[in-house]
Design an enzyme around this catalytic site. Structure first.
Site, PDB file in Angstrom:
ATOM      1  N   CYS A  58       0.864  -1.179   0.000  1.00 30.82           N
ATOM      2  CA  CYS A  58       0.000   0.000   0.000  1.00 30.82           C
ATOM      3  C   CYS A  58       0.907   1.237   0.000  1.00 30.82           C
ATOM      4  O   CYS A  58       1.653   1.462   0.965  1.00 30.82           O
ATOM      5  CB  CYS A  58      -0.883  -0.024   1.236  1.00 30.82           C
ATOM      6  SG  CYS A  58      -1.911   1.439   1.370  1.00 30.82           S
ATOM      7  N   ASN A  83      -6.675  -3.929  -8.654  1.00 32.32           N
ATOM      8  CA  ASN A  83      -7.184  -2.584  -8.437  1.00 32.32           C
ATOM      9  C   ASN A  83      -7.407  -1.981  -9.822  1.00 32.32           C
ATOM     10  O   ASN A  83      -6.733  -2.360 -10.785  1.00 32.32           O
ATOM     11  CB  ASN A  83      -6.159  -1.769  -7.645  1.00 32.32           C
ATOM     12  CG  ASN A  83      -5.876  -2.393  -6.292  1.00 32.32           C
ATOM     13  OD1 ASN A  83      -6.665  -2.267  -5.367  1.00 32.32           O
ATOM     14  ND2 ASN A  83      -4.759  -3.104  -6.173  1.00 32.32           N
ATOM     15  N   CYS A 114      -5.072   6.216  -4.093  1.00 33.62           N
ATOM     16  CA  CYS A 114      -4.362   4.936  -4.014  1.00 33.62           C
ATOM     17  C   CYS A 114      -2.925   5.171  -4.485  1.00 33.62           C
ATOM     18  O   CYS A 114      -2.700   5.537  -5.645  1.00 33.62           O
ATOM     19  CB  CYS A 114      -5.061   3.894  -4.877  1.00 33.62           C
ATOM     20  SG  CYS A 114      -4.202   2.321  -4.855  1.00 33.62           S
TER      21      CYS A 114
HETATM   22  N1  LIG Z   1      -6.019  -2.504  -1.935  1.00 32.42           N
HETATM   23  C1  LIG Z   1      -4.816  -2.826  -2.564  1.00 32.42           C
HETATM   24  C2  LIG Z   1      -3.567  -2.380  -1.984  1.00 32.42           C
HETATM   25  C3  LIG Z   1      -3.667  -1.057  -1.333  1.00 32.42           C
HETATM   26  C4  LIG Z   1      -3.439   0.102  -2.226  1.00 32.42           C
HETATM   27  C5  LIG Z   1      -3.293   1.312  -1.395  1.00 32.42           C
HETATM   28  N2  LIG Z   1      -4.432   2.007  -0.980  1.00 32.42           N
HETATM   29  C6  LIG Z   1      -2.207   2.204  -1.923  1.00 32.42           C
HETATM   30  O1  LIG Z   1      -2.163   3.375  -1.529  1.00 32.42           O
HETATM   31  O2  LIG Z   1      -1.355   1.737  -2.665  1.00 32.42           O
HETATM   32  C7  LIG Z   1      -4.671  -4.307  -2.847  1.00 32.42           C
HETATM   33  O3  LIG Z   1      -4.684  -5.145  -1.937  1.00 32.42           O
HETATM   34  O4  LIG Z   1      -4.487  -4.639  -3.982  1.00 32.42           O
END
Ligand SMILES: N[C@@H](CCC[C@H](N)C(=O)O)C(=O)O
Length: 259
Positions: free
Chosen positions: A74, A170, A198
């Site tokens: 993340c 994602n 993200c």
């Molecule tokens: N939800 C994602 C990983 C998290 C992404 C995050 N919010 C970021 O800032 O990179 C997953 O499990 O694929």
């Protein structure tokens, strides 16, 4: 038992932070993590992050999505844990820490954290989308007016559809603003909804924009629903390297909750 937690946000991507240096947090309890992240029955967050000891580095980051499952990297959470480590007095203005995708170097000044991301060389470019892994998997789609997109509905179709299915991805919807700036809206796997930002997603977008010649710049500004982020990189042969994700990471509040 009462859990002492800290709440942080990075461009509106929000996280529950727990100092787990004594390794007492019950991290196999998926239901508990999911409930703590619930915005009605818990504290509310896009994810929960444990700060744990590390043998050779300053600390280890362990990240869980809001659904309670341990996630891949993340980016915004990585930036927030740097600010948290500073608040706990573990670091001052720079650090190297362990995460699920390897070591990360970061600097912090006035709540702005610049985080080094993993190198990226495997990139799938098709006529309709780009797919790459920047620590987490990202499907990137360029579009004209992203304000009109139903991100939850369209994102879920892609996340659960071919070729991703249950493992998922994602999904980032991207609109070009200028030669070096883009607007992004992201559907996050593990939250199963649109989030305000993200970090691994905007990193993927910057590289996808560069590899498809939508920009020739190597410092890209990205506007997300929760604020502004910046991604810079170098391209050496077929590899994107020295990738940095930069933006605000702020402490919001702390408290104790019965678990
Ligand atoms: N939800 C994602 C990983 C998290 C992404 C995050 N919010 C970021 O800032 O990179 C997953 O499990 O694929």
């Amino acid at each position: 038992m009462k859990l002492h937690f800290y709440k942080y946000q990075g461009a509106g991507n929000d996280f529950i932070m727990v100092d787990n240096r004594n390794l007492s947090f019950p991290k196999i309890n998926t239901h508990l993590i999911n409930k703590l992240c619930d915005r009605r029955f818990g504290i509310g967050a896009d994810g929960l992050i444990l700060l744990e000891p590390s043998k050779n580095e300053d600390f280890t980051m362990v990240y869980f999505n809001a659904d309670g499952n341990e996630g891949s990297m993340c980016g915004n959470g990585g930036r927030c844990i740097v600010a948290f480590a500073k608040q706990l007095g573990i670091i001052t203005d720079r650090t190297t820490f362990n995460a699920v995708d390897g070591l990360h170097y970061a600097t912090i000044a006035n709540e702005i954290v610049s985080l080094k991301m993993i190198d990226v060389s495997e990139i799938k470019v098709t006529d309709s989308y780009v797919f790459l892994n920047t620590g987490s998997p990202h499907h990137v789609l360029f579009s004209k007016n992203i304000a009109k997109i139903n991100v939850k509905e369209s994102g879920a179709k892609i996340r659960y559809g071919a070729p991703y299915f249950e493992v998922g991805t994602n999904v980032n919807f991207v609109e070009k603003i200028t030669a070096n700036s883009f607007k992004v809206r992201t559907y996050e796997r593990g939250v199963e909804d649109e989030t305000l930002a993200c970090g691994t997603g905007v990193t993927a977008v910057a590289i996808a924009a560069h590899i498809t010649n939508k920009t020739n710049e190597n410092s890209i500004k990205v506007e997300v629903l929760g604020g502004d982020l910046e991604v810079s990189f170098e391209k050496v042969k077929n590899k994107y390297t020295n990738i940095f994700l930069k933006g605000p990471s702020q402490f919001v509040f702390e408290g104790k909750i019965a678990i």
